[in-house]
Motif scaffolding. Structure first.
Motif, PDB file in Angstrom:
ATOM      1  N   UNK A  45       0.833  -1.207   0.000  1.00 32.67           N
ATOM      2  CA  UNK A  45       0.000   0.000   0.000  1.00 32.67           C
ATOM      3  C   UNK A  45       0.867   1.256   0.000  1.00 32.67           C
ATOM      4  N   UNK A  46       1.867   1.230   0.856  1.00 30.40           N
ATOM      5  CA  UNK A  46       2.773   2.359   0.969  1.00 30.40           C
ATOM      6  C   UNK A  46       3.466   2.650  -0.357  1.00 30.40           C
ATOM      7  N   UNK A  47       3.918   1.600  -1.027  1.00 32.12           N
ATOM      8  CA  UNK A  47       4.664   1.780  -2.265  1.00 32.12           C
ATOM      9  C   UNK A  47       3.770   2.329  -3.372  1.00 32.12           C
ATOM     10  N   UNK A  48       2.542   1.803  -3.463  1.00 33.09           N
ATOM     11  CA  UNK A  48       1.661   2.287  -4.524  1.00 33.09           C
ATOM     12  C   UNK A  48       1.408   3.786  -4.345  1.00 33.09           C
ATOM     13  N   UNK A  49       1.076   4.172  -3.106  1.00 33.15           N
ATOM     14  CA  UNK A  49       0.804   5.586  -2.871  1.00 33.15           C
ATOM     15  C   UNK A  49       2.057   6.418  -3.136  1.00 33.15           C
ATOM     16  N   UNK A  50       3.202   5.913  -2.713  1.00 33.44           N
ATOM     17  CA  UNK A  50       4.442   6.660  -2.924  1.00 33.44           C
ATOM     18  C   UNK A  50       4.694   6.898  -4.409  1.00 33.44           C
TER      19      UNK A  50
END
Lengths: 222, 542, 344, 154
Positions: free
Chosen positions: B182-187
């Protein structure tokens, strides 16, 4: 990551800090919202496994499912549905109030939402005790007499696991509502910064949304 | 190019300050929200798990050197292979590349100061640790003997081991994986520096992005599966228990709906690493950027439609087997496209025979074999013979170890100077690579023969006719083990005695090579403005 | 049989050292072939299988060469000579991309078709196939013939199609006969099927291919393909079936020894050590205390009851784990009693 | 998407500030009314027997309508980035894949071999019926479909 000034007032917009790695408040806000939506995706698939099991076993053990679902209380289920959709409305209104920097309205709406969630759990408690008393339990614990079909235990397994996990989400949701209620009361939120209210709101709507499917499938058509 | 690129000194602008020495003390590491420190802690943790699980593998091979019971009882053997599998999958391969290398490199590659949710990132790490403790605790308690797949009803009604602790551990690890994804997609969506368009993302990031999609969509199903398994074992709820009307084959559907895409969680980042290594160490524009980028996403998505190919013999319907077999072949297409593009990238390049490049070529060799040996397993008629034999064992080791792990080790060498600020000694690193390559092929190519001749997997002892091949495979495992330990010594030596690394030792063009080695806490002293692609090397043309 | 393969017969975790007083070590072999890959083929569609396999191997070799050949060549040809070398600017080539997407896709579709055709043939049994019911249990196989004969080893007539219907009584197993190129999981609460058509006489191994616990790697059985012929003629499958699954009549002791090896050995030792069940050493005539506090003398009736209805009288200190073997013939039970009497 | 407004140690935002999109109150109230009405309809419909598949379809259609209304207005998907709708829709698509492909197995077992459709009446003795009547066994084996009708499935 996000912090807020405690000196907030209904009229004035409280100050807040954009985290150092975001270039603007808008980006930070959008990132948070995208994160919440991705999280909701995982929730849908989490419950999805159970829906899958429901459909498959309903297909196989249709008679058992029809017979077993008559043992669920439609009125209580309907009552809980009303509690949840009303709480969804109040939650949406709480977000709206926070967007317009209406502190006391936010707090009041969150409080009503919290109460309705509590009502939901009380009804659930009565349903559960009734089922347990009648021996309408999952799998090996199933002890009710007088069933014409063999696999009612599978139905109650799915019923208890689905409503149990959903109930757990309600409890977690109540905790989250309480948390933003306190923050709202403290005056953390304003039209410039209300991301936590909206995030919890989205989560709460999803809990409602899952119940919207659970109710007819388990209580109404079996 | 950012202005920072002009400075040559290692510790320019920051006066010797970097993310490693910015703060001191254990507490500063445990409470950090810096993605680089979190990535480093992930690396150390996952590599420790790799070592433990690898030692289990060596023990298994020694037991298998001869037929009969040598020094492990069947019960001990079953626990050893289960823990080898479970730890390799859940504690090493799945978290290692995204959690370790991905965490470190992703924000730097897009010119961001950090990932979108740094605290959540730290939470992922803590969840990883918690899950690891639950899983690894079984080593010292009653063990686990279900195989890493936890098939019911063995895991729910027969096994006497700590199934609940391990599955609960895997449940928690699932959350760690979800939050990282999730963190990577948003980043990637929100934090790209000015000028970093989607088509200027290094291919590593396309791979990580595709991986994250899989993590988000598949892992929740594992969570519910394991939860149901725990409930089944604890309360006998009857959703999977055949005695109570449940269907054990349904469990396999649930499990593989996650675990097949999980295979792509393991291999896709490896493919990303290879794309970067080949381009950078050939000083060559990558051939077919868009083809490689989109094939990553295609593999991730098609990967959701093929899980039933693990179940051709399980009693699932013929219709399902046929459909799953058919779709499975479509995963081979984008994988093939990638391989062809990598080879073509080497054409007309300036190929450095550096350690990362040797690993990349090993990857191509091993992954091609791994991919090709997947084909008969997808051909449903042939799979009836090959399923659950050593052929499968060899196949997935070629993909997972020969693919993902080799890429991971190659990536470690590639970004090692950036992460630690130290160079490693090339000679032992190359010897290690050669040992791994030779040992790996000795160990696992042999197992293709074992499998086709009818040696089933997860066997503690076997028919005498398989003995010579098993012995050869065991010798290979020692060579492989020696190679891996040599890698470890190379790295330790580098930390203690290595030369200071320049900011761009390989002549790379993507953003991570423009900041100092090791980078400062905020990654870049000024937010970089990017005006070219990640592989724009000097060419002979126009 | 080319080489004698010795393995332990199915034993539980508490395995006694191999080769103790065990009556006869079972020997299993998968008949090898001259080639490197597959074992000897036996069966109607094994040929089709082996053709598909060779086809696959050649596709594999060609593609491997297409990828790794150029890679190796480029690695030497374009080895870096100076740090400032310039490289080719060509970064895509649409026609090439289309070619190496389309050709493999077509080939893969053909591979699917080959696999699917083979699969279709292996899944639908002919109507005249003889049905044998196979029960998998931890850790042995049981075969039940249409006439009610129950055996521990699968004996089959040559040149006749056979259909197996499989189910498990505990956890998942998998019935794997390499020589037939076939495998089917044996799942509790489910029926799975497989069929084959042996074309050669053979003595080959059945292995369990789905992990099922501590006895998984010794869960063997045997497939014996015998000539098909008249029930009166010695050595034919029909004769064997008519004799209740025996090649010739055995003495009670010999029969009991055989049955011990097939049925009892995994849980009852002969050297007095405690295993899953009580040891047979000196068992006959002994007075055992039962779990319910009473006692019983081990005599013919008690042994027979323990075989037919194992749960009736459990000896103190043991679990009720033994499956009922009510399907045994009186002759078999008599043999086992004789065998136990011999264990002094 | 990131804006070209780098600020080295960005603290107090001087970038574009966030301005919320406030949904008018009547929309919320209308949404709520729709939900209540649909709940009444779905409960009412469950008392009328229209045949099980019609009842199921009706219940699912109403539930989906309710879900869409909640997502569009309470969860603001109607006025939000389209990408969020895509993200959320992807979860439904993949859930659909999961259920549909699993159904290819569970509802198609026994297509070519009727025996596979049945379940043993008793797991611990799956071929019990055949054992009880050995004389009938060959016939049972020849026509397995009827022989071991477990009664487990409709």
């Amino acid at each position: 990551m996000m912090s807020a000034s405690t000196e907030a007032h209904e009229k004035g917009s409280p100050d807040f800090v954009v985290a150092h790695h975001f270039d603007s408040a808008d980006t930070q806000f959008d990132a948070g919202r995208l994160g919440i939506w991705l999280f909701l995706v995982t929730e849908v698939l989490f419950f999805g496994g159970l829906f899958c099991a429901f459909f498959i076993y309903r297909n196989w053990y249709f008679d058992s499912f029809v017979e077993a679902h008559h043992h669920l209380d439609k009125q209580m289920g309907a009552l809980n549905t009303v509690f949840l959709i009303t709480s969804s409305l109040t939650m949406a209104l709480a977000v709206r109030a926070a967007q317009r920097t209406k502190r006391s309205e936010t707090v009041n709406m969150l409080f009503v939402t919290f109460l309705l969630a509590g009502c939901f759990l009380v009804v659930k408690y009565f349903e559960y005790t009734h089922k347990i008393h009648d021996g309408l339990l999952p799998g090996a614990m199933f002890s009710a007499q007088g069933f014409a079909t063999q696999h009612a235990g599978v139905f109650f397994a799915i019923y208890f696991v689905m409503t149990g996990i959903h109930g757990l989400h309600v409890v977690i949701g109540m905790g989250l509502i309480l948390w933003i209620l306190i923050r709202a009361h403290r005056g953390d939120f304003s039209s410039r910064y209300y991301a936590p209210v909206e995030g919890v709101g989205l989560y709460w709507h999803l809990v409602d949304l899952i119940w919207i499917y659970l109710f007819p499938l388990l209580y109404l058509v079996g | 190019m950012s202005r920072a690129a002009t400075a040559d000194a290692v510790y320019d602008e920051s006066g010797g300050k970097n993310y490693i020495n910015a703060e001191k003390g254990v507490v500063s590491w445990l409470t950090t929200v810096d993605h680089k420190r979190i990535g480093l802690m992930y690396l150390v943790s996952t590599l420790t798990m790799f070592m433990i699980a690898g030692i289990f593998a060596l023990i298994l091979r020694i037991e298998l050197m001869k037929a009969g019971e040598d020094f492990l009882t069947p019960a001990m053997y079953n626990q050893a292979f289960t823990l080898h599998g479970a730890m390799m999958v859940f504690l090493f391969i799945i978290p290692a590349i995204p959690g370790g290398l991905g965490n470190f490199i992703l924000p730097i590659m897009i010119g961001a100061k950090d990932v979108a949710f740094p605290k959540l990132n730290l939470l992922s790490l803590y969840l990883y640790w918690t899950g690891s403790i639950f899983t690894a605790s079984s080593i010292v308690s009653t063990g686990l003997d279900t195989g890493w797949t936890f098939y019911v009803p063995y895991s729910t009604t027969v096994s006497q081991t700590s199934v609940i602790a391990v599955t609960f551990g895997a449940f928690i690890l699932g959350f760690s994986s979800i939050l990282t994804g999730l963190n990577f997609i948003v980043t990637i969506h929100k934090l790209r520096a000015p000028g970093v368009t989607w088509y200027r993302l290094p291919l590593m990031l396309w791979a990580i992005y595709a991986t994250s999609i899989v993590q988000i969509l598949a892992t929740p199903v594992l969570a519910i599966t394991l939860l149901l398994l725990i409930l089944e074992r604890a309360f006998q709820v009857g959703i999977f228990d055949p005695k109570l009307g449940g269907d054990p084959v349904l469990y396999q559907h649930f499990f593989w709906f996650y675990s097949h895409p999980a295979v792509y969680i393991m291999i896709l980042p490896g493919m990303g690493i290879i794309s970067d290594i080949i381009a950078v160490h050939s000083h060559r524009r990558i051939f077919g950027y868009k083809a490689i980028a989109f094939s990553s996403v295609a593999i991730a998505l098609v990967g959701f439609l093929v899980w039933g190919h693990h179940m051709f013999t399980s009693g699932q319907s013929e219709l399902a087997s046929t459909i799953f077999s058919f779709i499975t072949f479509f995963v081979a297409v984008p994988s093939g496209v990638k391989v062809f593009n990598w080879t073509s990238t080497m054409w007309g390049g300036s190929i450095a025979w550096s350690t990362p490049m040797l690993y990349a070529m090993s990857f191509l060799f091993l992954f091609t074999i791994g991919g090709l040996t997947g084909l008969p397993l997808a051909m449903v008629g042939l799979d009836l013979h090959l399923h659950d034999t050593y052929f499968v064992v060899a196949h997935f080791h070629y993909v997972m170890m020969g693919g993902a792990v080799i890429a991971f080790i190659g990536g470690l060498h590639h970004w090692w100077p950036k992460m630690t600020g130290r160079m490693y000694h090339e000679t032992p690193a190359k010897i290690a690579c050669a040992l791994i390559f030779v040992g790996f092929n000795m160990t696992f190519f042999t197992q293709f023969f074992l499998g086709t001749r009818g040696m089933p997997r997860r066997y503690h002892t076997y028919l005498d006719q398989f003995q010579p091949l098993h012995a050869f495979s065991t010798f290979g495992s020692w060579v492989l083990g020696a190679g891996l330990f040599l890698v470890l010594f190379t790295f330790i030596h580098s930390l203690l005695k290595g030369e200071r690394a320049p900011k761009n030792p390989w002549g790379g063009k993507s953003l991570e090579w423009e900041t100092s080695s090791p980078p400062p806490t905020e990654n870049f002293h000024r937010t970089p403005v990017v005006t070219h692609g990640p592989y724009d090397f000097a060419t002979t043309g126009k | 049989m080319s080489q004698g393969a010795t393995t332990k017969t199915p034993t539980a975790t508490t395995a006694q050292p191999a080769g103790t007083a065990a009556p006869q070590e079972a020997q299993y072999t998968i008949q090898p072939d001259e080639g490197y890959w597959l074992p000897r083929q036996n069966g109607a569609y094994s040929e089709q299988f082996d053709w598909a396999w060779s086809f696959y191997i050649w596709v594999c070799v060609i593609f491997f060469v297409i990828v790794i050949g150029p890679m190796t060549y480029f690695a030497f040809k374009y080895k870096r000579k100076s740090e400032t070398e310039k490289t080719s600017p060509i970064d895509h080539h649409l026609q090439l991309e289309i070619v190496w997407t389309a050709i493999p896709t077509a080939l893969l579709m053909y591979m699917f078709w080959v696999g699917f055709k083979l699969y279709a043939d292996t899944q639908i049994a002919p109507n005249d196939a003889m049905t044998v019911q196979v029960t998998g249990a931890m850790y042995n196989w049981k075969f039940q013939y249409p006439d009610g004969t129950v055996t521990q080893e699968l004996e089959l007539p040559k040149d006749r199609p056979v259909k197996l219907v499989l189910s498990s009584v505990d956890t998942i197993h998998s019935f794997f006969v390499p020589e037939f190129r076939l495998k089917a999981d044996v799942v509790p609460n489910l029926y799975t099927t497989m069929w084959f058509h042996p074309t050669k006489e053979t003595d080959t191994a059945v292995q369990c291919a789905e992990y099922c616990g501590n006895g998984h790697s010794t869960m063997y059985s045997r497939v014996l393909v015998m000539p098909s012929g008249d029930a009166g003629a010695e050595g034919t499958f029909e004769n064997w079936l008519a004799n209740g699954g025996e090649k010739s009549s055995l003495s009670p002791l010999a029969l009991g020894t055989k049955k011990y090896g097939q049925l009892c050995k995994s849980c009852h030792t002969l050297d007095g050590s405690k295993s899953v069940g009580p040891s047979f050493k000196g068992l006959f005539g002994k007075t055992e205390s039962l779990a319910d506090g009473s006692t019983v003398t081990v005599d013919e009736n008690y042994i027979k009851e323990s075989i037919v209805n194992p749960g009736a009288k459990i000896v103190q200190g043991y679990q009720n784990q033994m499956p009922s073997m009510a399907y045994l013939k009186d002759k078999d039970i008599e043999g086992i009693i004789t065998f136990i009497k011999e264990q002094k | 998407m990131a804006h070209a407004d780098p600020h080295d140690h960005g603290h107090h935002s001087h970038g574009p500030d966030h301005v919320p999109h406030v949904t008018p109150l009547p929309i919320y109230l209308k949404t709520f009314a729709t939900l209540v009405v649909l709940t009444v309809i779905t409960v009412g419909a469950s008392y009328i027997n229209l045949g099980t598949s019609v009842n199921l379809a009706l219940a699912l259609i109403i539930a989906t309508t309710k879900a869409c209304v909640v997502a569009a207005f309470f969860m603001h998907l109607a006025s939000d980035h389209k990408f969020h709708t895509a993200v959320f829709a992807s979860s439904i698509v993949f859930l659909g894949i999961f259920v549909a492909f699993t159904m290819f197995d569970t509802s198609a077992r026994g297509q070519f071999d009727a025996q596979k459709k049945n379940r043993p009446a008793q797991m611990t003795d799956p071929f019990a019926k055949a054992t009880a009547a050995p004389s009938a066994a060959p016939a049972a084996a020849a026509a397995p479909a009827g022989a071991t009708k477990a009664g487990a499935k409709p």
